[in-house]
Structure formats: C-alpha cells, structure tokens
Design a protein around this motif. Sequence first.
Motif, PDB file in Angstrom:
ATOM      1  N   MET A  14       0.822  -1.200   0.000  1.00  0.00           N
ATOM      2  CA  MET A  14       0.000   0.000   0.000  1.00  0.00           C
ATOM      3  C   MET A  14       0.871   1.272   0.000  1.00  0.00           C
ATOM      4  O   MET A  14       0.583   2.235  -0.728  1.00  0.00           O
ATOM      5  N   ILE A  15       1.930   1.270   0.800  1.00  0.00           N
ATOM      6  CA  ILE A  15       2.825   2.424   0.853  1.00  0.00           C
ATOM      7  C   ILE A  15       3.538   2.607  -0.486  1.00  0.00           C
ATOM      8  O   ILE A  15       3.684   3.734  -0.991  1.00  0.00           O
ATOM      9  N   GLU A  16       3.976   1.503  -1.076  1.00  0.00           N
ATOM     10  CA  GLU A  16       4.652   1.582  -2.380  1.00  0.00           C
ATOM     11  C   GLU A  16       3.728   2.154  -3.451  1.00  0.00           C
ATOM     12  O   GLU A  16       4.142   3.010  -4.245  1.00  0.00           O
ATOM     13  N   GLU A  17       2.480   1.714  -3.461  1.00  0.00           N
ATOM     14  CA  GLU A  17       1.532   2.222  -4.449  1.00  0.00           C
ATOM     15  C   GLU A  17       1.247   3.702  -4.244  1.00  0.00           C
ATOM     16  O   GLU A  17       1.187   4.478  -5.200  1.00  0.00           O
ATOM     17  N   HIS A  18       1.090   4.103  -2.968  1.00  0.00           N
ATOM     18  CA  HIS A  18       0.787   5.504  -2.671  1.00  0.00           C
ATOM     19  C   HIS A  18       1.950   6.408  -3.061  1.00  0.00           C
ATOM     20  O   HIS A  18       1.755   7.470  -3.659  1.00  0.00           O
ATOM     21  N   VAL A  19       3.166   5.991  -2.750  1.00  0.00           N
ATOM     22  CA  VAL A  19       4.333   6.812  -3.069  1.00  0.00           C
ATOM     23  C   VAL A  19       4.593   6.833  -4.568  1.00  0.00           C
ATOM     24  O   VAL A  19       4.940   7.874  -5.140  1.00  0.00           O
ATOM     25  N   ARG A  20       4.404   5.688  -5.234  1.00  0.00           N
ATOM     26  CA  ARG A  20       4.659   5.627  -6.671  1.00  0.00           C
ATOM     27  C   ARG A  20       3.726   6.546  -7.451  1.00  0.00           C
ATOM     28  O   ARG A  20       4.125   7.198  -8.416  1.00  0.00           O
ATOM     29  N   ASN A  21       2.470   6.622  -6.995  1.00  0.00           N
ATOM     30  CA  ASN A  21       1.508   7.473  -7.693  1.00  0.00           C
ATOM     31  C   ASN A  21       1.704   8.958  -7.402  1.00  0.00           C
ATOM     32  O   ASN A  21       1.245   9.805  -8.171  1.00  0.00           O
ATOM     33  N   GLY A  22       2.363   9.266  -6.297  1.00  0.00           N
ATOM     34  CA  GLY A  22       2.473  10.669  -5.917  1.00  0.00           C
ATOM     35  C   GLY A  22       3.841  11.296  -6.066  1.00  0.00           C
ATOM     36  O   GLY A  22       3.964  12.526  -6.023  1.00  0.00           O
ATOM     37  N   ILE A  23       4.886  10.482  -6.257  1.00  0.00           N
ATOM     38  CA  ILE A  23       6.235  11.054  -6.295  1.00  0.00           C
ATOM     39  C   ILE A  23       6.417  11.959  -7.507  1.00  0.00           C
ATOM     40  O   ILE A  23       7.063  13.015  -7.429  1.00  0.00           O
TER      41      ILE A  23
END
Length: 334
Positions: free
Chosen positions: A314-323
């Motif tokens: 979940m953290i990886e998906e959130h960061v990948r979409n927002g970086i």
Amino acid sequence: DLSSGINAEWPLRPGFESIQCVEITSQVIMKITRHSQHELEKQLDPHVNGVLLGLINENKGVLEVTHCFPLMNNEIDEDIETNREYQLEMERSLRLVNIDYQQVGFYQSTYLNTHCDRNFLENVFVYLEEMKEAIAVIYDPLKTKLGNLNIRAFKLSLPAFRLYREEKDFTATMLKDNSLTFENLFKEIPVMVKNSALTNVLLCEIDRIQESTACLTLPTSSYLEKSMQMLLSGLDEVNQDLQKINLHQRNVYKQQQQLLQNVQKRKIENAQREKDGLNPLPEEDFSKQFKPPPPLGRLEPLLSSNRIAAHCEMIEEHVRNGIGKLYLADSFMS
C-alpha cells in the motif's frame, strides 16, 4: 502425523478455485459505502460488515454480486442470533420480490489493511465450508476518501483451507509440509465493477461536463503517516513473536541437555556398580520425565506477516503514484 497426511486426505474440491473474476454492480458498491459512511457519521463502530448475494457462473468462472444487506456487529451471543434471524427474513423477503437471494460471501470494511486477523480467517472459512465459491469483499473507506475506490475480493487458498479444517492453529512443521506462507495464505480475486447501460451513459455525461483535476491532486502525508504507523506496529508484533520463538528454543535445548545429563549419569553409575560387583540399575526412559514443550502456534505470526506485506504494498503504491506529482509541484514552486 497430521501435517503429512492433509494433502492425501483432502483432495481438490470441484469448483473450489473455479472463480477467476468477481463482478460487483455499482448499486452494491454504493450500498457498502453508504453503510460505512452512515456508521462513521453516527460515530459507531467503523468496521461494518454485511452479506453478499448474487449468482455464480461456473462456465465463465465469474461470481456476480447483485445485492447486499448490512449486519450488526457480533459482540454478544444475542447479536449473533439476531443476525441469523435477520438473514433468514431478508432472504425470504428477497425471494418473494424475485431478487437474487443466494449468499455468495460477505463484505467488511477495514482501515489500512487491518482486516487480516483470526476473526477474518474464521469468517472466510465458515463461508467456504457452506459454499466452495464464497468470497470476502474488503472495502477501505479511508483510501476511497482520497479518490481511489478500494474494493478487493479474497478467499482462502486451498492449502490454507485444508490445514485450517484440520487444525485451528498452525505449527512450523505443518506450514513447511504444506508450502504455506503469508504470501499464499489468501488468494485475491480480480474485481470488476459492472454498470447498466443507463449508468454508463450518465457517467460519460458527467465526465464530459465536469473537468477532472484528479491527476493534479497531491498525495496527503497523513495517509502515508498512518500507513507507516501501522507498519511499525506490525513489525513490533513480529519482533514479539520472534522473542517467543527464541524463548521456546532455549527451553527445548535446556530440556535436551538435562535429558542427556541424566542418561550419562545413569551410565556412569552402572559402570561403577559393575566394577563393584553389583547389579546395574535398570535403564529408565528419561524422555517421559523431560517432555518437550508443545510447539508454538504460527498462525498469528503468519497473519502479522500478511498485514505487513499489505502495508508495504500500500505504501509503495501511494508513493509511486504521488512522487511524480511532488517533483512537478516542486519545479513550479521553485
């Protein structure tokens, strides 16, 4: 040996893994989100649950969820009995008005993938016992509030179902013999939202009128902060489990040393008595006196590892979409 005979005793049940996709109508999703939002507005228990109704198309491998209704939380025995009576009455009423009344699973709300616990595992197992194609739909209102609908469908994997049917707690030997890990404890099934033709026309009209700015929405740090807190909490649980395992291994080693010392002591005594011309003492079974401690259950660590993996994903998906958005915003500001 229980763990070595499970695969031979429980053959593959026909249709157990036949469902390849879950189709949920938009009306069902709206009912689930409204149920969760209603409980939040009343400041009641944020974790809601209910029953899923629909049809099963075994030829296409599709489970169609066409209706649902909520249940109260089972905190006391009276609530459990009330829910049973309520389910029977709802199914009877839906049958009278010619609405799909076959149960195909249940839905449950969760926050930051905290649903994977022993109660969730037991509920999934009970539904699978009654119907081999049953699923569990998980809805995350917090992630949905950020603009991303979070609806996921799960069921127990076949090795986990076989093992849990025989033993409610797993040992390390059972997990090894059945090749069961936190990665294949549950099987996630793809979810597809199904709309009617009129609904699709309405969505296209709304999309044409309104200008979408979702691609410019920056990720919120509060969501990432809560996810990190849950991840750290899960790591603490795993650390506590490791301490229990180390303590258990030390106790086993200590008992084995005591057993060897007593056996060696008896041999020395018998050798001395033979030199003195006395009859040797009988060989005793010291293993009865030094019984090893029972093996530790590994179900809770397995569930904790599953939650940690879900938090990392979940953290990886959130960061990948927002970086990318953050770098873009930083370039504009500078």
